[in-house]
Design an enzyme around this catalytic site. Structure first.
Site, short mmCIF file in Angstrom:
data_model
loop_
_atom_site.label_atom_id
_atom_site.label_comp_id
_atom_site.label_asym_id
_atom_site.label_seq_id
_atom_site.Cartn_x
_atom_site.Cartn_y
_atom_site.Cartn_z
N ASP A 1 -14.51 -6.39 8.29
CA ASP A 1 -13.86 -7.22 7.27
C ASP A 1 -14.32 -6.89 5.85
O ASP A 1 -13.50 -6.86 4.93
CB ASP A 1 -14.10 -8.71 7.56
CG ASP A 1 -13.30 -9.19 8.76
OD1 ASP A 1 -12.35 -8.48 9.16
OD2 ASP A 1 -13.61 -10.27 9.29
N ASP B 1 -21.60 -11.84 10.91
CA ASP B 1 -20.19 -11.51 10.86
C ASP B 1 -20.01 -11.06 9.40
O ASP B 1 -20.49 -11.75 8.49
CB ASP B 1 -19.35 -12.75 11.14
CG ASP B 1 -17.86 -12.45 11.14
OD1 ASP B 1 -17.22 -12.68 12.17
OD2 ASP B 1 -17.34 -11.97 10.10
N SER B 2 -19.36 -9.96 9.16
CA SER B 2 -19.42 -9.42 7.79
C SER B 2 -18.71 -10.29 6.76
O SER B 2 -18.84 -10.05 5.57
CB SER B 2 -18.91 -7.98 7.74
OG SER B 2 -17.52 -7.93 7.76
N THR C 1 -18.34 -6.84 14.86
CA THR C 1 -17.76 -6.84 16.20
C THR C 1 -18.42 -5.87 17.16
O THR C 1 -18.59 -6.17 18.34
CB THR C 1 -16.25 -6.49 16.08
OG1 THR C 1 -15.63 -7.53 15.33
CG2 THR C 1 -15.58 -6.38 17.42
N1 ASP Z 1 -15.21 -10.47 11.62
C1 ASP Z 1 -15.77 -9.22 12.05
C2 ASP Z 1 -16.72 -8.76 10.96
O1 ASP Z 1 -16.28 -8.29 9.93
C3 ASP Z 1 -14.70 -8.21 12.27
C4 ASP Z 1 -15.20 -6.85 12.65
O2 ASP Z 1 -16.33 -6.58 12.84
O3 ASP Z 1 -14.35 -5.98 12.82
O4 ASP Z 1 -17.89 -8.86 11.13
#
Ligand code: ASP
Length: 341
Positions: A91, A58-59, A13
């Protein structure tokens, strides 16, 4: 000479933008954002360089290859920097921090994971403080381990879990004290920081391996897992109730665990309770797990147990050694059997 930090942007994010199809990582945006962020160029900040993954994630898409890439970049640039900041989605940050804590043997410098719940491009982003403070910690030479800095707290990486999907304090460390608190000053909890190692850093890439996690629930039909208990399954983490309990009546887990164990699979018992320890044998409901060959994960997180299985199998150790080491504290990921943190 000013301290120097390498920022490794893997995705997540913090560097995402929304161009109409939801938030996705954006390499160009992120580089520009850092270049124009006044704080990053002000006096008192360490010198820094940026390394970005060619394929930002995206993780939720993080894999063993991604862990290896982070480990390799740190290994190759270890002598050029005082510390490393890994920007990563929240994540799976606790899995990656756990993985790197094992993969980087003899670590003696800070490797600080951070990210944000709100992207840097948004006005209320928590990414600014997370990034700046993580960089100051990475430059400080006080920390000699893999940690997560998030929401004003520094946590041991292999003790942290993601706790909130939308709060700005997204991580907790239920079984280990926080390593530092960033208030007016950054106060380190010296007694709980890892001591580091004088030996040469070693990087142990992980292999892709079949590992499973089973979460027990009332009424679970264990027999549906039977087909996956073949000799190719390396390890299973079982998230049990409370102190290591599983349902004993009806559809039984034990014959399946016995089958898994006899075909070479390592079985680790963790608790669904974030806080506290597994104590195999304390209740009749867990006694049998022990007899079937399962190892107590004591107070390890599921994230760290998964990473530790990857690590030990990737080292090519014998099954007996892996079983023994899964129950021992290697990187501060669990208290030792005498109950010392
Ligand atoms: N879905 C995003 C990720 O893990 C959430 C984040 O970065 O906070 O890449």
């Amino acid at each position: 000479m000013a301290n120097k930090v390498l920022i490794i942007y893997t995705g997540g994010t913090i560097g995402m933008t929304n161009r109409g199809n939801g938030y996705v990582p954006d390499q160009e945006f992120f580089q520009k954002e850092l270049e124009v962020m006044p704080d990053l160029h002000s006096e008192g900040m360490p010198e820094w360089d940026l390394y970005q993954f060619a394929n930002l994630l995206d993780s939720s898409d993080m894999t063993v290859e991604g862990w290896n890439q982070m480990g390799q970049v740190i290994y190759e640039h270890y002598d050029d920097y005082d510390g490393f900041v890994i920007l990563h989605g929240t994540d799976t940050m606790a899995y990656s921090a756990s993985a790197l804590s094992f993969m980087l043997e003899n670590l003696n410098k800070p490797v600080i994971f951070t990210g944000s719940q709100i992207p840097l491009c948004e006005i209320r982003s928590d990414g600014r403080d997370n990034l700046i403070t993580a960089m100051l910690i990475a430059a400080s030479k006080r920390v000699k381990e893999v940690a997560i800095y998030f929401g004003h707290e520094l946590l041991r990486g292999n003790r942290a879990i993601k706790y909130s999907a939308d709060g700005l304090i997204a991580f907790v460390s239920p079984n280990y004290p926080i390593l530092a608190k960033a208030g007016i000053a950054i106060e380190y909890n010296e007694a709980y920081l890892a001591k580091g190692s004088e030996k040469k850093l070693n990087y142990r890439p992980f292999e892709k391996l079949p590992i499973a996690v089973i979460k027990v629930f009332p009424g679970i039909q264990f027999d549906i897992f039977e087909t996956m208990m073949t000799s190719s399954l390396k390890g299973i983490v079982i998230e049990t109730f409370g102190a290591g309990n599983i349902p004993a009546k009806g559809n039984e887990l034990l014959p399946i665990i016995k089958k898994a164990f006899s075909s070479g699979t390592i079985v680790i018992v963790c608790s669904q309770c974030p806080q506290g320890s597994v104590s195999l044998g304390a209740y009749g409901a867990s006694q049998k797990l022990k007899e079937a060959g399962a190892v107590s994960g004591i107070d390890i997180t599921t994230e760290a147990a998964v990473a530790k299985l990857y690590y030990l199998f990737s080292k090519g150790l014998s099954r007996d050694d892996i079983k023994t080491l899964m129950g021992l504290n290697l990187r501060g990921e669990m208290k030792n059997s005498e109950g010392v943190l």
